[in-house]
Scaffold this active site. Sequence first.
Site, PDB file in Angstrom:
ATOM      1  N   HIS A 107      -2.724   2.044   8.537  1.00  0.00           N
ATOM      2  CA  HIS A 107      -3.789   1.076   7.624  1.00  0.00           C
ATOM      3  C   HIS A 107      -4.495  -0.186   9.136  1.00  0.00           C
ATOM      4  O   HIS A 107      -3.100  -0.219   8.729  1.00  0.00           O
ATOM      5  CB  HIS A 107      -3.306   0.960   6.670  1.00  0.00           C
ATOM      6  CG  HIS A 107      -4.658   0.132   6.191  1.00  0.00           C
ATOM      7  ND1 HIS A 107      -5.962   0.122   5.855  1.00  0.00           N
ATOM      8  CD2 HIS A 107      -4.574  -1.861   4.989  1.00  0.00           C
ATOM      9  CE1 HIS A 107      -6.164  -0.234   5.028  1.00  0.00           C
ATOM     10  NE2 HIS A 107      -5.780  -1.598   4.524  1.00  0.00           N
TER      11      HIS A 107
ATOM     12  N   GLU B 174       0.900  -1.237   0.185  1.00  0.00           N
ATOM     13  CA  GLU B 174       0.194   0.282  -0.197  1.00  0.00           C
ATOM     14  C   GLU B 174       0.615   1.279  -0.103  1.00  0.00           C
ATOM     15  O   GLU B 174       0.517   2.552   0.346  1.00  0.00           O
ATOM     16  CB  GLU B 174      -0.846  -0.119   1.367  1.00  0.00           C
ATOM     17  CG  GLU B 174      -1.836  -1.144   1.250  1.00  0.00           C
ATOM     18  CD  GLU B 174      -3.293  -0.851  -0.249  1.00  0.00           C
ATOM     19  OE1 GLU B 174      -2.986   0.267  -0.911  1.00  0.00           O
ATOM     20  OE2 GLU B 174      -3.962  -2.159   0.245  1.00  0.00           O
TER      21      GLU B 174
ATOM     22  N   HIS C 203      -6.994  -3.468  10.045  1.00  0.00           N
ATOM     23  CA  HIS C 203      -8.349  -3.682   9.729  1.00  0.00           C
ATOM     24  C   HIS C 203      -8.869  -4.234  11.387  1.00  0.00           C
ATOM     25  O   HIS C 203      -9.684  -4.512  11.467  1.00  0.00           O
ATOM     26  CB  HIS C 203      -8.679  -5.148   9.157  1.00  0.00           C
ATOM     27  CG  HIS C 203      -7.868  -5.479   8.539  1.00  0.00           C
ATOM     28  ND1 HIS C 203      -6.803  -6.025   7.643  1.00  0.00           N
ATOM     29  CD2 HIS C 203      -6.715  -4.073   6.779  1.00  0.00           C
ATOM     30  CE1 HIS C 203      -6.678  -5.729   6.109  1.00  0.00           C
ATOM     31  NE2 HIS C 203      -6.757  -5.127   6.101  1.00  0.00           N
TER      32      HIS C 203
ATOM     33  N   GLU D 238     -16.905  11.665  23.545  1.00  0.00           N
ATOM     34  CA  GLU D 238     -15.500  11.889  23.398  1.00  0.00           C
ATOM     35  C   GLU D 238     -15.703  12.625  21.877  1.00  0.00           C
ATOM     36  O   GLU D 238     -14.450  12.988  21.263  1.00  0.00           O
ATOM     37  CB  GLU D 238     -14.483  11.228  24.067  1.00  0.00           C
ATOM     38  CG  GLU D 238     -13.316  11.152  24.036  1.00  0.00           C
ATOM     39  CD  GLU D 238     -12.368  10.322  24.443  1.00  0.00           C
ATOM     40  OE1 GLU D 238     -12.267   8.837  23.999  1.00  0.00           O
ATOM     41  OE2 GLU D 238     -11.275  10.713  24.423  1.00  0.00           O
TER      42      GLU D 238
ATOM     43  N   HIS E  41     -13.066  -3.143   4.565  1.00  0.00           N
ATOM     44  CA  HIS E  41     -11.896  -3.356   4.312  1.00  0.00           C
ATOM     45  C   HIS E  41     -11.329  -3.113   5.624  1.00  0.00           C
ATOM     46  O   HIS E  41     -10.932  -3.674   6.559  1.00  0.00           O
ATOM     47  CB  HIS E  41     -11.571  -3.219   2.816  1.00  0.00           C
ATOM     48  CG  HIS E  41      -9.619  -3.221   2.983  1.00  0.00           C
ATOM     49  ND1 HIS E  41      -9.296  -3.528   1.454  1.00  0.00           N
ATOM     50  CD2 HIS E  41      -8.843  -3.614   3.841  1.00  0.00           C
ATOM     51  CE1 HIS E  41      -8.112  -3.873   1.989  1.00  0.00           C
ATOM     52  NE2 HIS E  41      -7.547  -3.842   3.276  1.00  0.00           N
TER      53      HIS E  41
HETATM   54 ZN   LIG Z   1      -5.742  -3.703   3.944  1.00  0.00          ZN
END
Ligand SMILES: [Zn+2]
Length: 282
Positions: free
Chosen positions: A139, A116, A141, A169, A210
């Site tokens: 990144h 990525e 998940h 919050e 994703h």
């Molecule tokens: Zn991913």
Amino acid sequence: MNDILHAPFMTDMIRTAENMYRLGWDERNSGNISLRLEASEVAQYLDTTRAERSFPTGFSAPELDGAFFLVTGAGKYFKNVPYAPQVNLGLVRLTEGGARAELLWGLADGGAVTSEFPAHMMSHAARRQADADARVVMHAHPANLLAMTHVHPLDERSFTRTLWQMCTESIMIFPDGVGVLPWMLCGTNAIGEATAEKMRDVRLVVWSLHGVYGAGRTLDEAFGLIETAEKAAEIYLKIAHLPRVNRLTDDMLRQVERRYGVHARDGYLDPVTNRGGETDSL
Ligand SMILES: [Zn+2]
């Protein structure tokens, strides 16, 4: 030359990867982190004139030419980062307008930087335009945010409002809101460009079905953003199927906004005092 494994940025990176794995955000080889470093920081630990190898990046990012990044490697497991940082992480410098990258340290098994990389570098370029001190893109998940994209409308205003309404919050931590991308093929320049486009205005971008991207000035800030949104998504999933008796109204959120000096994204809060008849779906 000092030992790079003892550099504060290295310790921070390792601890962040450990925590992301511990929280279940980064199973197997998922997730990736990139941290922009100053040349002066790197020069304390490495001879910046010597590259181990170089490789094409497949994109162009002239605004990041010459910039240094500590990044996670392609196919590497976050759970292994603390045990072998020199294999699972790499320190690179972008050259030729971002079209190539030189590896200065790490990825000792001959590995590559995260798949990525385009999304990360394009997001760095976008965030840096919005905030000169922006240094981190990550990144992951996290399960609740990901689950939410299966059952909640993907409209950004609606998605953001739901997260804000889950915990007092939330609006303090991400008053700029959350960007949401429809499902797109990961690892491509297209999803990188779409993520970066969102990153011009927000620091959190959900990739539907994703995961999520978070950005910040520090690893802690980016991590904390995802952590806070993920907590809100968890609350949502706990209550979404139950009758609602109490709720955080726009009037209450405006009080938080005023008290803590944050500015909610324009148009995301209803300016009228609570009418008692919220129409958002939940
Ligand atoms: Zn991913």
